[in-house]
Write a protein that holds these residues in place. Structure first.
Motif, PDB file in Angstrom:
ATOM      1  N   ILE A  70       0.840  -1.033  -0.169  1.00 51.83           N
ATOM      2  CA  ILE A  70       0.081  -0.108   0.076  1.00 51.83           C
ATOM      3  C   ILE A  70       0.867   1.320  -0.096  1.00 51.83           C
ATOM      4  CG2 ILE A  70      -0.063   0.002   2.597  1.00 51.83           C
ATOM      5  CD1 ILE A  70      -3.166   1.193   2.007  1.00 51.83           C
ATOM      6  N   SER A  71       0.595   2.235  -0.719  1.00 54.35           N
ATOM      7  CA  SER A  71       1.320   3.692  -0.991  1.00 54.35           C
ATOM      8  C   SER A  71       0.484   4.685  -1.297  1.00 54.35           C
ATOM      9  CB  SER A  71       2.378   3.484  -2.028  1.00 54.35           C
ATOM     10  OG  SER A  71       1.797   3.248  -3.104  1.00 54.35           O
ATOM     11  N   ARG A  72       0.826   5.853  -0.837  1.00 52.51           N
ATOM     12  CA  ARG A  72      -0.052   7.093  -1.197  1.00 52.51           C
ATOM     13  C   ARG A  72       1.039   8.043  -1.663  1.00 52.51           C
ATOM     14  NH1 ARG A  72      -3.005   8.594   4.104  1.00 52.51           N
ATOM     15  NH2 ARG A  72      -3.888  10.303   2.762  1.00 52.51           N
ATOM     16  N   LYS A  76      -3.517  13.025  -3.773  1.00 57.97           N
ATOM     17  CA  LYS A  76      -4.898  12.325  -3.364  1.00 57.97           C
ATOM     18  C   LYS A  76      -4.973  11.153  -4.022  1.00 57.97           C
ATOM     19  CE  LYS A  76      -7.056  16.920  -2.972  1.00 57.97           C
ATOM     20  NZ  LYS A  76      -8.290  17.851  -2.969  1.00 57.97           N
ATOM     21  N   ASN A  77      -3.942  10.443  -4.090  1.00 60.89           N
ATOM     22  CA  ASN A  77      -3.977   8.846  -4.571  1.00 60.89           C
ATOM     23  C   ASN A  77      -3.672   7.970  -3.585  1.00 60.89           C
ATOM     24  OD1 ASN A  77      -5.129   9.453  -7.411  1.00 60.89           O
ATOM     25  ND2 ASN A  77      -3.024  10.230  -7.798  1.00 60.89           N
ATOM     26  N   THR A  78      -4.168   6.767  -3.515  1.00 61.70           N
ATOM     27  CA  THR A  78      -3.884   5.779  -2.809  1.00 61.70           C
ATOM     28  C   THR A  78      -3.715   4.448  -3.751  1.00 61.70           C
ATOM     29  OG1 THR A  78      -4.775   6.530  -0.850  1.00 61.70           O
ATOM     30  CG2 THR A  78      -4.104   4.291  -0.594  1.00 61.70           C
ATOM     31  N   PHE A  79      -2.662   3.634  -3.473  1.00 58.20           N
ATOM     32  CA  PHE A  79      -2.451   2.526  -4.420  1.00 58.20           C
ATOM     33  C   PHE A  79      -2.378   1.295  -3.568  1.00 58.20           C
ATOM     34  CE2 PHE A  79      -1.567   5.453  -7.738  1.00 58.20           C
ATOM     35  CZ  PHE A  79      -1.207   6.412  -7.290  1.00 58.20           C
ATOM     36  N   LEU A  80      -2.769   0.221  -4.119  1.00 60.19           N
ATOM     37  CA  LEU A  80      -2.304  -1.119  -3.815  1.00 60.19           C
ATOM     38  C   LEU A  80      -1.740  -1.894  -4.834  1.00 60.19           C
ATOM     39  CD1 LEU A  80      -2.737  -2.917  -1.180  1.00 60.19           C
ATOM     40  CD2 LEU A  80      -4.818  -3.850  -2.280  1.00 60.19           C
ATOM     41  N   GLN A  81      -0.558  -2.152  -4.673  1.00 62.25           N
ATOM     42  CA  GLN A  81       0.238  -2.948  -5.730  1.00 62.25           C
ATOM     43  C   GLN A  81       0.331  -4.433  -5.263  1.00 62.25           C
ATOM     44  OE1 GLN A  81       1.980  -2.071  -8.585  1.00 62.25           O
ATOM     45  NE2 GLN A  81       2.154  -4.405  -8.815  1.00 62.25           N
ATOM     46  N   MET A  82      -0.506  -5.161  -6.125  1.00 64.06           N
ATOM     47  CA  MET A  82      -0.831  -6.554  -5.830  1.00 64.06           C
ATOM     48  C   MET A  82       0.140  -7.523  -6.721  1.00 64.06           C
ATOM     49  SD  MET A  82      -4.770  -6.463  -5.110  1.00 64.06           S
ATOM     50  CE  MET A  82      -5.154  -6.402  -6.669  1.00 64.06           C
TER      51      MET A  82
END
Length: 120
Positions: A70-72, A76-82
């Motif tokens: 998880i990162s931001r 105003k964006n949040t990410f989930l690298q899977m």
């Protein structure tokens, strides 16, 4: 008031990767901790990951540790690298704002969700 919109879901083979994004509106986004949850058919909503308001702290449910990140950013964006996705990761994924917690009731704002399907 914060509005959240997820994107990036899709169909991927086991072992593959996806990157989910959550775009937030609202002037106070930078003060909110953020989280990702998921819900598979017939199951309760499940915590996946959370990140503190400044990105300095993160934590994950055990089943995704070492595979998801998880990162931001400041836009105003949040990410989930899977990565290394498994069929059991199949679910609708939701981003949420308002708490650094693994309990969905602690969050104030939710996106509409994005479907992730992992084929075996």
């Amino acid at each position: 008031q914060v509005q959240l919109v997820e994107s990036g879901g899709g169909l991927v083979q086991a072992g593959g990767s996806l990157r989910l994004s959550c775009a937030a509106s609202g002037r106070t986004f930078s003060s909110y901790p953020m989280g990702w949850f998921r819900q598979a058919p017939g199951k309760e909503r499940e915590f996946v990951a959370a990140i503190s308001w400044n990105g300095g702290r993160t934590y994950y449910t055990d089943s995704v540790k070492g595979r998801f990140t998880i990162s931001r950013d400041n836009a105003k964006n949040t990410f989930l690298q899977m990565n290394s996705l498994k069929p059991e990761d199949t679910a609708v994924y939701y981003c949420a704002a308002g708490s650094y917690s693994n309990r969905y009731r602690d969050y104030d704002y939710w996106g509409q969700g994005t479907q992730v399907t992992v084929s075996s």
